[in-house]
Scaffold this motif. Sequence first.
Motif, PDB file in Angstrom:
ATOM      1  N   TYR A 124       0.828  -1.209   0.000  1.00 53.94           N
ATOM      2  CA  TYR A 124       0.000   0.000   0.000  1.00 53.94           C
ATOM      3  C   TYR A 124       0.863   1.260   0.000  1.00 53.94           C
ATOM      4  CZ  TYR A 124      -2.748   3.732   2.198  1.00 53.94           C
ATOM      5  OH  TYR A 124      -3.318   4.933   2.517  1.00 53.94           O
ATOM      6  N   GLU A 167       1.160   4.206  -2.824  1.00 52.11           N
ATOM      7  CA  GLU A 167       0.850   5.604  -2.565  1.00 52.11           C
ATOM      8  C   GLU A 167       2.037   6.524  -2.834  1.00 52.11           C
ATOM      9  OE1 GLU A 167      -2.570   6.795  -1.012  1.00 52.11           O
ATOM     10  OE2 GLU A 167      -2.539   5.212  -2.519  1.00 52.11           O
ATOM     11  N   ASP A 174      -2.489   8.727   6.738  1.00 58.76           N
ATOM     12  CA  ASP A 174      -2.957   7.338   6.694  1.00 58.76           C
ATOM     13  C   ASP A 174      -1.785   6.390   6.465  1.00 58.76           C
ATOM     14  OD1 ASP A 174      -5.470   8.260   7.079  1.00 58.76           O
ATOM     15  OD2 ASP A 174      -6.247   7.723   5.098  1.00 58.76           O
ATOM     16  N   TYR A 207      -0.937   3.582   9.270  1.00 59.69           N
ATOM     17  CA  TYR A 207      -1.010   2.160   8.925  1.00 59.69           C
ATOM     18  C   TYR A 207       0.361   1.506   9.035  1.00 59.69           C
ATOM     19  CZ  TYR A 207      -5.540   3.454   6.880  1.00 59.69           C
ATOM     20  OH  TYR A 207      -6.805   3.925   6.675  1.00 59.69           O
ATOM     21  N   SER A 245      -7.909  -4.063  -0.670  1.00 62.27           N
ATOM     22  CA  SER A 245      -8.074  -3.158  -1.815  1.00 62.27           C
ATOM     23  C   SER A 245      -9.483  -2.592  -1.854  1.00 62.27           C
ATOM     24  CB  SER A 245      -7.770  -3.895  -3.122  1.00 62.27           C
ATOM     25  OG  SER A 245      -6.414  -4.279  -3.192  1.00 62.27           O
ATOM     26  N   LEU A 276      -9.961  -0.081   1.091  1.00 61.69           N
ATOM     27  CA  LEU A 276      -9.297   1.201   0.890  1.00 61.69           C
ATOM     28  C   LEU A 276      -9.825   1.942  -0.329  1.00 61.69           C
ATOM     29  CD1 LEU A 276      -5.607   0.169   1.642  1.00 61.69           C
ATOM     30  CD2 LEU A 276      -7.067   1.588   3.080  1.00 61.69           C
ATOM     31  N   LYS A 331      -8.850   1.297  -3.315  1.00 61.94           N
ATOM     32  CA  LYS A 331      -7.715   1.414  -4.228  1.00 61.94           C
ATOM     33  C   LYS A 331      -7.363   0.030  -4.750  1.00 61.94           C
ATOM     34  CE  LYS A 331      -5.746   5.246  -1.594  1.00 61.94           C
ATOM     35  NZ  LYS A 331      -5.827   6.292  -2.595  1.00 61.94           N
ATOM     36  N   SER A 348     -13.855   8.479   3.497  1.00 61.75           N
ATOM     37  CA  SER A 348     -12.440   8.247   3.800  1.00 61.75           C
ATOM     38  C   SER A 348     -12.242   7.945   5.277  1.00 61.75           C
ATOM     39  CB  SER A 348     -11.603   9.468   3.400  1.00 61.75           C
ATOM     40  OG  SER A 348     -12.019  10.621   4.114  1.00 61.75           O
ATOM     41  N   LYS A 366     -13.348   4.364   6.009  1.00 61.39           N
ATOM     42  CA  LYS A 366     -12.291   3.432   5.603  1.00 61.39           C
ATOM     43  C   LYS A 366     -11.161   3.424   6.625  1.00 61.39           C
ATOM     44  CE  LYS A 366     -13.247   3.999   0.665  1.00 61.39           C
ATOM     45  NZ  LYS A 366     -12.782   4.584  -0.614  1.00 61.39           N
ATOM     46  N   PHE A 367     -10.798   4.628   7.086  1.00 61.87           N
ATOM     47  CA  PHE A 367      -9.741   4.724   8.092  1.00 61.87           C
ATOM     48  C   PHE A 367     -10.157   3.996   9.369  1.00 61.87           C
ATOM     49  CE2 PHE A 367      -7.772   6.991  11.680  1.00 61.87           C
ATOM     50  CZ  PHE A 367      -6.426   6.872  11.344  1.00 61.87           C
ATOM     51  N   MET A 382      -9.965   0.233   8.847  1.00 60.49           N
ATOM     52  CA  MET A 382      -8.581  -0.248   8.852  1.00 60.49           C
ATOM     53  C   MET A 382      -8.022  -0.295  10.272  1.00 60.49           C
ATOM     54  SD  MET A 382      -7.382  -1.200   5.910  1.00 60.49           S
ATOM     55  CE  MET A 382      -5.603  -1.055   6.070  1.00 60.49           C
TER      56      MET A 382
END
Length: 802
Positions: free
Chosen positions: A40, A44, A292, A296, A370, A373, A375, A672, A675-676, A679
Amino acid sequence: MFGNYIKSAYRNLWREKTYSAINIVGLSVGLASTFIILIYSVHELTYDRYNKKLDRIYMVITNIARFGLNQPETPFPVGPTLKTDYPGIERFARCDQRTCNVSVRGKTISDVRCVSADSGIFKILTLPIVSGSLEDVYLQKNSAVISQRLNEKLFGGKDPVGQVIHFDWSGQTYDLKVAAVMANIPSTSTFKADCIVPIFMAGESLTKKWTNQFISDPLSSWEIPIVTTYVLVSSGTSARELAGDLAAAMKRHSQPNHISTYMRLRPIPLNRLYFHFSDMINVRFPKGNLTDVRVYSAIALLTLLMACVNFILFATGRASIRTKEIGMRKVVGASRIEIGKQVMCESLVVSLFSLPGAFLFVEIFMPWVSELLGKQLPSDYYHNAVSMILYLVVTIVAGILSGSYVSFYLSGFQPAGILRNKLNMGQSRVVFRRFLISFQMIIFVGLITASLTIYRQMRYSHDKNMGFDTRNLVVFSAGDINTSKRLGERFHALRQELISIQNVQAVSGGNLVPGTQSYTESTVRSESNREQTIVYQRFLVSRDFFKALGMKMVWGRTFAQVPVDEAEDAVIMNQSAIRAIGIKDPSKYLFYGQRVLGIVKDFNMHSLYQRIAPTVFLYDTIYVGEIAVRLRHSKNAPQTIALIEETLEKFDGGKKLTHQYFNDRVNDMYQSDYKFADMIGYFTGLAIFVACLGLFGMSLFVIQMRVKEVGVRKVLGASVGSIFISLAKEFIALLVVSTLVAVPVSTYFTEYWLRHYAYHINVNVISVLASLIVGVLIVLVTIGYQALKAATANPVESLRYE
């Protein structure tokens, strides 16, 4: 010698199957989480790195200093002016991105990412051509370049050069000839395009959109930012020099009016665009969040470190079992270095045995991560030799980290003390073991606290009263200015037809309705200090806007409660605007010649990230960008929405508007953060799992060491409960101490995260108690079976040899 180390390591691991399995599983999980975050992070951090001239590429953005806004568009003539007037600018390219329909031979593909751009884009960005030639693009006006992906969809991968494609660009049809096919743009690119078409197409649509009584020629105006502009500077030209050129160009060409006093052009290096300018408005390119990546990565490394701690705990905990082996090795001549190598080899074997399991976990969870996130992370990571070497290095480092202390500790035993049974295994080892267990508890308790806080904030964001009725509210969006204008021209008749649908309770519209992140700002002088200007947001709404959305008036009337001509000459303000401007008597105040008709109670027009701003509402339906429809009930909602869509299509020439339930619209604003939160929650689960493996192994060891003590206690009359408590209290005490350390640290970081919300919860004692209770339950469940088994065992079994 090395072969002997491997053989001995294998035997020791096989002899202690339970501890070996716990070590291998824990390390597999830790390595897998680290590998996924590495994939990841690399994904990024490599955004736009495919460009060969990256260090010389800039995007020019517009800064509205008075409002503190940045947007990635510039006036249309900025690019060619820079190229003509300043020698440090080698090339420029203006771009306008749209989704359009493309068709060829009766085959139509919708929502294709098209970019209308100057041909210089191919000299600035790295866009390799795989077939055809760019000469036609440079020389001809009716040429297009398509990607391999689009070529596959339209022509089945065959050579398309010379073929004609029909483009529907902003309602206008163009026939363009394919001049070349470019390689697919990497997913790690802020520039997204499936086809590149000439810049004149953007010029025509922008002229139609922006030409009005104030702007006669948008393509020559220096006052309206309408296109994205890339520039390639010559070697040796710095960002400061480019910024000076931009300032000089703006000063030279802009008109001396109020707009030019606060509009600035700024150069943004392309290599910083993805992460460092996520606060820009009207952004069409992907934006990253460096926080992020850091969070992570830190949590993944902590999880891996916890797995390494498990190895250290088990190895030092069972050191007494291996003392005679080590003593005999030293007696026959083994040095401390050789003993250390032996123990380190065992650690490396464990880490290498964990590697296949780690890759298995990566394969299982990568698609899910995936999706979580949002992505598309690369799934061919094992095809990359550099990546595989990196994963192997991480594995070896984990093995060395796990074995370094253990090798130093075990190799320091003196053979004389071992063979005389006088080796001191004393208090220092117990203290160190408790320290390691506490370290693991601090991590997972801190993550539990953070997860609970983030979850509470998500619930708060979702459930907070926004100041109006959100039930059964559906928002229909026009999508472009032309549709907004058509809907506005016929809005009264449209509303009457929509309200006649049986399940429709209310209909309202405006250029924007609540739940948006967009807005238009302007300024007004403060009444309390005439030297001060107040920035306010301005919205155009229909007459029944406030009634339809269930907003409360604290003074005055709404537009629907007065005649049309009176409504057109009045404004409605929210409470924040009244306070900010300093209006004492709204009935006597004139807002740019318009009287204040009413004051609406403050409500959240935007997300909770933003404080409620001073807001002014005007009655005007010239542009209806969004329509809010309230249903009477959710029953038969799909059928009702279908009828609404049919009506809207009839009023807009067959074009279908997008719709969204308001609650979904709110959720999208926090996507977002959701998602955070997910995670962090899943990482917390992994950390707890790894910590539980360690706790289970240590409880197994500690209880085995105290089995005779338990037998004596039972003979002397101790109850099962008291024995269970005596075995568990050490772990509970460590948990309490760990909580006292973990909660303040976790609170500091979560409060920092909460700052990007204007409205948020506070970390309180409930979060602390909840974290402690969850931690106690985890510890009791983990060690409970072994403790209960020892407490209920027959004391004869443990004392038969006494």
